[in-house]
Design a protein around this motif. Sequence first.
Motif, PDB file in Angstrom:
ATOM      1  N   GLU A  13       0.840  -1.193   0.000  1.00  0.00           N
ATOM      2  CA  GLU A  13       0.000   0.000   0.000  1.00  0.00           C
ATOM      3  C   GLU A  13       0.877   1.246   0.000  1.00  0.00           C
ATOM      4  O   GLU A  13       1.866   1.328   0.725  1.00  0.00           O
ATOM      5  CB  GLU A  13      -0.962   0.007   1.182  1.00  0.00           C
ATOM      6  CG  GLU A  13      -2.000   1.099   1.052  1.00  0.00           C
ATOM      7  CD  GLU A  13      -3.319   0.787   1.724  1.00  0.00           C
ATOM      8  OE1 GLU A  13      -4.266   1.566   1.533  1.00  0.00           O
ATOM      9  OE2 GLU A  13      -3.415  -0.238   2.433  1.00  0.00           O
ATOM     10  N   SER A  15       1.568   5.443   0.280  1.00  0.00           N
ATOM     11  CA  SER A  15       1.173   6.590   1.097  1.00  0.00           C
ATOM     12  C   SER A  15       1.086   7.831   0.205  1.00  0.00           C
ATOM     13  O   SER A  15       1.645   7.853  -0.897  1.00  0.00           O
ATOM     14  CB  SER A  15       2.208   6.831   2.195  1.00  0.00           C
ATOM     15  OG  SER A  15       3.405   7.334   1.627  1.00  0.00           O
ATOM     16  N   MET A  54      -6.458   9.789  -2.674  1.00  0.00           N
ATOM     17  CA  MET A  54      -6.129   9.062  -1.443  1.00  0.00           C
ATOM     18  C   MET A  54      -6.863   9.672  -0.246  1.00  0.00           C
ATOM     19  O   MET A  54      -7.345   8.945   0.623  1.00  0.00           O
ATOM     20  CB  MET A  54      -4.619   9.075  -1.207  1.00  0.00           C
ATOM     21  CG  MET A  54      -3.853   8.223  -2.185  1.00  0.00           C
ATOM     22  SD  MET A  54      -2.076   8.507  -1.975  1.00  0.00           S
ATOM     23  CE  MET A  54      -1.460   6.853  -2.206  1.00  0.00           C
ATOM     24  N   ARG A  59      -7.539   3.662  -2.373  1.00  0.00           N
ATOM     25  CA  ARG A  59      -6.331   2.985  -1.893  1.00  0.00           C
ATOM     26  C   ARG A  59      -5.449   2.664  -3.088  1.00  0.00           C
ATOM     27  O   ARG A  59      -5.890   2.039  -4.051  1.00  0.00           O
ATOM     28  CB  ARG A  59      -6.705   1.709  -1.145  1.00  0.00           C
ATOM     29  CG  ARG A  59      -7.436   1.992   0.164  1.00  0.00           C
ATOM     30  CD  ARG A  59      -7.849   0.718   0.861  1.00  0.00           C
ATOM     31  NE  ARG A  59      -6.686  -0.091   1.233  1.00  0.00           N
ATOM     32  CZ  ARG A  59      -6.781  -1.373   1.607  1.00  0.00           C
ATOM     33  NH1 ARG A  59      -7.964  -1.974   1.676  1.00  0.00           N
ATOM     34  NH2 ARG A  59      -5.693  -2.046   1.927  1.00  0.00           N
ATOM     35  N   TYR A  60      -4.209   3.122  -3.019  1.00  0.00           N
ATOM     36  CA  TYR A  60      -3.220   2.868  -4.070  1.00  0.00           C
ATOM     37  C   TYR A  60      -2.202   1.856  -3.560  1.00  0.00           C
ATOM     38  O   TYR A  60      -1.771   1.925  -2.406  1.00  0.00           O
ATOM     39  CB  TYR A  60      -2.475   4.153  -4.444  1.00  0.00           C
ATOM     40  CG  TYR A  60      -3.232   5.045  -5.380  1.00  0.00           C
ATOM     41  CD1 TYR A  60      -3.046   4.960  -6.757  1.00  0.00           C
ATOM     42  CD2 TYR A  60      -4.128   5.985  -4.897  1.00  0.00           C
ATOM     43  CE1 TYR A  60      -3.743   5.792  -7.623  1.00  0.00           C
ATOM     44  CE2 TYR A  60      -4.822   6.818  -5.754  1.00  0.00           C
ATOM     45  CZ  TYR A  60      -4.620   6.715  -7.112  1.00  0.00           C
ATOM     46  OH  TYR A  60      -5.309   7.537  -7.969  1.00  0.00           O
ATOM     47  N   SER A  74      -5.084   0.674  -8.103  1.00  0.00           N
ATOM     48  CA  SER A  74      -5.867   1.373  -7.078  1.00  0.00           C
ATOM     49  C   SER A  74      -7.260   0.784  -7.003  1.00  0.00           C
ATOM     50  O   SER A  74      -7.776   0.237  -7.978  1.00  0.00           O
ATOM     51  CB  SER A  74      -5.947   2.870  -7.383  1.00  0.00           C
ATOM     52  OG  SER A  74      -6.774   3.116  -8.503  1.00  0.00           O
ATOM     53  N   THR A  76     -11.248   1.570  -5.049  1.00  0.00           N
ATOM     54  CA  THR A  76     -12.137   2.395  -4.237  1.00  0.00           C
ATOM     55  C   THR A  76     -13.305   1.526  -3.796  1.00  0.00           C
ATOM     56  O   THR A  76     -14.187   1.211  -4.597  1.00  0.00           O
ATOM     57  CB  THR A  76     -12.672   3.592  -5.050  1.00  0.00           C
ATOM     58  OG1 THR A  76     -11.577   4.282  -5.628  1.00  0.00           O
ATOM     59  CG2 THR A  76     -13.474   4.534  -4.171  1.00  0.00           C
ATOM     60  N   GLU A 109      -6.945  -7.617  -0.935  1.00  0.00           N
ATOM     61  CA  GLU A 109      -6.837  -6.396  -0.135  1.00  0.00           C
ATOM     62  C   GLU A 109      -8.213  -5.853   0.276  1.00  0.00           C
ATOM     63  O   GLU A 109      -8.302  -4.980   1.138  1.00  0.00           O
ATOM     64  CB  GLU A 109      -6.071  -5.314  -0.901  1.00  0.00           C
ATOM     65  CG  GLU A 109      -4.639  -5.678  -1.216  1.00  0.00           C
ATOM     66  CD  GLU A 109      -3.756  -5.762   0.018  1.00  0.00           C
ATOM     67  OE1 GLU A 109      -4.089  -5.137   1.047  1.00  0.00           O
ATOM     68  OE2 GLU A 109      -2.730  -6.471  -0.040  1.00  0.00           O
TER      69      GLU A 109
END
Length: 135
Positions: A13, A15, A54, A59-60, A74, A76, A109
Amino acid sequence: MLVFSGMEISLLEASPAEAGLLTDLVVDAFAEEAARYHHAPPGYDSVERRREAMAHGVRYFKIMLDGEAVGVISGTPRGQDCRIGVAAVKLALQGRGIGSAALRLVEKEFPGVKRFFLETPSASLRNRHVYGKLG
């Protein structure tokens, strides 16, 4: 992590501080299609747009190949659905199954998600082929 054709593929993941790296990876991945079709996804080259996404729950993940970041994916999540916003692998590494492996890994994930959605231009035959194989 998946081991695929002797390659160790995993997701980490990302940031907001890594938005520049993510953007560089996406720009590299879309270079050929952007040149061929004179079109690329809106904001694909915007670091700020990634940071904003983000901040709003996207989430990337860095796609890692043998410990090196080689792509981006990514997601969502919205209830039992998840929209895959970007799935991109460096141009020089495309066609080796890395993106397919990343799409399988990203499902893990989001354990509460039942359906994944993504979009790709109709002219992107290679992408459509890959996504069709994955269902």
